[in-house]
Design a protein around this motif. Structure first.
Motif, mmCIF file in Angstrom:
data_model
loop_
_atom_site.group_PDB
_atom_site.id
_atom_site.type_symbol
_atom_site.label_atom_id
_atom_site.label_comp_id
_atom_site.label_asym_id
_atom_site.label_seq_id
_atom_site.Cartn_x
_atom_site.Cartn_y
_atom_site.Cartn_z
ATOM 1 N N GLU A 180 -9.158 -3.385 9.470
ATOM 2 C CA GLU A 180 -10.174 -3.564 8.422
ATOM 3 C C GLU A 180 -10.055 -2.469 7.350
ATOM 4 O O GLU A 180 -10.193 -2.742 6.151
ATOM 5 C CB GLU A 180 -11.574 -3.573 9.054
ATOM 6 C CG GLU A 180 -11.827 -4.816 9.902
ATOM 7 C CD GLU A 180 -13.058 -4.713 10.793
ATOM 8 O OE1 GLU A 180 -13.082 -5.379 11.835
ATOM 9 O OE2 GLU A 180 -13.993 -3.964 10.460
ATOM 10 N N LEU B 235 0.840 -1.205 0.000
ATOM 11 C CA LEU B 235 0.000 0.000 0.000
ATOM 12 C C LEU B 235 0.876 1.256 0.000
ATOM 13 O O LEU B 235 1.853 1.347 0.736
ATOM 14 C CB LEU B 235 -0.876 -0.035 1.262
ATOM 15 C CG LEU B 235 -2.042 0.933 1.354
ATOM 16 C CD1 LEU B 235 -3.016 0.724 0.218
ATOM 17 C CD2 LEU B 235 -2.760 0.727 2.694
ATOM 18 N N ARG C 94 -5.948 -2.038 0.826
ATOM 19 C CA ARG C 94 -5.065 -2.964 0.102
ATOM 20 C C ARG C 94 -5.811 -3.673 -1.011
ATOM 21 O O ARG C 94 -5.220 -4.068 -2.018
ATOM 22 C CB ARG C 94 -4.438 -3.972 1.072
ATOM 23 C CG ARG C 94 -3.416 -3.329 2.008
ATOM 24 C CD ARG C 94 -2.806 -4.313 2.979
ATOM 25 N NE ARG C 94 -1.890 -5.251 2.315
ATOM 26 C CZ ARG C 94 -1.128 -6.135 2.970
ATOM 27 N NH1 ARG C 94 -1.175 -6.201 4.290
ATOM 28 N NH2 ARG C 94 -0.335 -6.951 2.315
ATOM 29 N N GLU C 95 -7.122 -3.869 -0.816
ATOM 30 C CA GLU C 95 -7.937 -4.496 -1.871
ATOM 31 C C GLU C 95 -8.372 -3.476 -2.926
ATOM 32 O O GLU C 95 -9.099 -3.819 -3.862
ATOM 33 C CB GLU C 95 -9.180 -5.146 -1.248
ATOM 34 C CG GLU C 95 -8.861 -6.376 -0.402
ATOM 35 C CD GLU C 95 -10.001 -6.743 0.547
ATOM 36 O OE1 GLU C 95 -11.110 -6.167 0.418
ATOM 37 O OE2 GLU C 95 -9.779 -7.592 1.425
ATOM 38 N N GLY C 96 -7.984 -2.223 -2.752
ATOM 39 C CA GLY C 96 -8.339 -1.193 -3.729
ATOM 40 C C GLY C 96 -9.790 -0.777 -3.683
ATOM 41 O O GLY C 96 -10.319 -0.269 -4.678
ATOM 42 N N ARG C 97 -10.454 -0.964 -2.527
ATOM 43 C CA ARG C 97 -11.889 -0.677 -2.462
ATOM 44 C C ARG C 97 -12.214 0.693 -1.896
ATOM 45 O O ARG C 97 -13.376 1.088 -1.867
ATOM 46 C CB ARG C 97 -12.589 -1.783 -1.666
ATOM 47 C CG ARG C 97 -12.444 -3.136 -2.386
ATOM 48 C CD ARG C 97 -12.940 -4.268 -1.540
ATOM 49 N NE ARG C 97 -14.387 -4.279 -1.435
ATOM 50 C CZ ARG C 97 -15.060 -5.030 -0.561
ATOM 51 N NH1 ARG C 97 -14.404 -5.807 0.271
ATOM 52 N NH2 ARG C 97 -16.370 -4.988 -0.515
ATOM 53 N N ALA D 281 -7.154 -3.197 5.234
ATOM 54 C CA ALA D 281 -7.497 -4.305 4.333
ATOM 55 C C ALA D 281 -8.308 -3.802 3.146
ATOM 56 O O ALA D 281 -8.045 -4.179 1.992
ATOM 57 C CB ALA D 281 -8.264 -5.386 5.101
ATOM 58 N N LEU D 282 -9.295 -2.946 3.393
ATOM 59 C CA LEU D 282 -10.093 -2.389 2.292
ATOM 60 C C LEU D 282 -9.202 -1.615 1.321
ATOM 61 O O LEU D 282 -9.361 -1.717 0.101
ATOM 62 C CB LEU D 282 -11.188 -1.461 2.836
ATOM 63 C CG LEU D 282 -12.390 -2.129 3.501
ATOM 64 C CD1 LEU D 282 -13.290 -1.062 4.135
ATOM 65 C CD2 LEU D 282 -13.194 -2.940 2.488
#
Ligand SMILES: [Zn+2]
Ligand SMILES: [Zn+2]
Length: 341
Positions: free
Chosen positions: A299, A139, A305-308, A302-303
């Protein structure tokens, strides 16, 4: 090492050479890769309130970095790991902290990186315990730094609103700046509610539409009252997230709140609203959101890192730390101001 040092309330940040700290047992030294500048920093600089334990002080409570050196006994991170630093650091051992809610610890207050102990507006920073570090992998640190506060606080606010947001309900975000933009994204990701954003700035309203708002309105326009009736907003919103928190925004929030709805005061605007049986919708809940917890920060990372989720940032060098402060005060920063040493 170089640091942006505050030598007294109301003073300018001064770029100074200070000794690079050495991590004691249990501590971690990180090389700072990015540190977000928050409105709270302006309050700390101004001494409003005057809560810093002493000077010189190094601010910066939204920090990303790379582990440079570990103290004895540190096992969960290794030299070279890219990490985001959880900022709302509590004592770690009281019942509130053990429940994962260090952001509300009442035992150890004002002993957090950037708020009481040295923070991220420097080349290096000591993190007092390894449990405050969240791995962030690939990230971008410039985007990650602000997630530890500007991205975290709205996440907690939205999580707490979800119980009110069944399909067909309406959620409102008041104030579509840095925090509000995250709020819109989390509502879009996590709820089935209709999402409404309110802000006087047309550029911020346009951005909110891109990020998932269904409807945006200017709460200062002459026909705002008419619009709230037309769109069934007046007295019809199950969750109202006030990212401003001044008298005007709270009055708007209260007018939109539905029976059994939640009004969540997130912004530190210092406003107030009358709370009584007759002024509040039946069985509505009024609450605040105080930063976020470490599990919630994991969390959010994590969002990201998932590109969300998307972060808007404006980058400044450490030498320009005072310029960043001046720009934030003047409202000239697009998204989060991030200082890169
Ligand atoms: Zn902050
Ligand atoms: Zn505690």
């Amino acid at each position: 090492m170089r640091a942006a040092v505050l030598n007294g309330y109301g003073e300018l940040l001064s770029i100074t050479d200070i000794a690079r700290p050495v991590p004691a047992a249990g501590e971690v030294l990180i090389k700072v890769t990015a540190a977000g500048l928050c409105h709270t920093d302006l309050h700390l600089i101004d001494g409003d309130p005057a809560i810093l334990p002493g000077f010189p002080a190094v601010l910066g409570h939204e920090t990303a970095g790379v582990v440079e050196e570990i103290g004895a006994g540190v096992v969960s991170v290794a030299v070279g790991d890219a990490v985001a630093v959880f900022g709302a650091q509590g004592c770690g051992s009281c019942p509130t902290c053990l429940a994962g809610l260090e952001n509300m610890c009442s035992v150890q207050v004002l002993s957090m990186n950037g708020i009481g102990i040295a923070g991220g507006f420097a080349e290096y920073m000591i993190v007092p315990a390894e449990r405050h570090l969240v791995p962030m992998g690939e990230l971008d640190p410039v985007k990650a730094a602000g997630l530890t506060d500007a991205g975290l606080t709205p996440y907690r606010a939205v999580q707490r609103a979800l119980a009110h947001l069944e399909p067909g309900s309406t959620a409102v975000a008041i104030g579509l700046g840095g925090l509000g933009q995250f709020g819109i994204q989390y509502l879009n990701l996590l709820s089935d509610a209709r999402i409404v954003g309110l802000d006087p700035d047309p550029a911020k309203r346009a951005r909110a539409l891109e990020l998932g708002a269904d409807l945006v309105l200017d709460p200062t326009s002459a026909d705002f009252g008419e619009a709230t009736a037309e769109h069934d907003l007046a007295g019809g919103c199950a969750a109202v997230l006030d990212f401003v928190g001044n008298d005007a925004s709270l009055a708007t929030a209260r007018s939109l709140l539905a029976a059994r709805g939640m009004l969540n005061i997130v912004g530190l605007g210092g406003g107030s609203t009358e709370l009584s049986f007759f002024t509040m919708p039946p069985e509505s809940v009024v609450t605040t959101t105080n930063w976020g917890s470490a599990p919630e920060m994991a969390e959010v990372i994590a969002l990201a890192r998932e590109g969300r989720i998307e972060s808007t940032v404006t980058v400044y060098s450490l030498d320009d730390a005072q310029v960043a402060v001046d720009d934030l005060r003047a409202g000239r920063v697009d998204g989060r101001a991030v200082i890169v040493p």
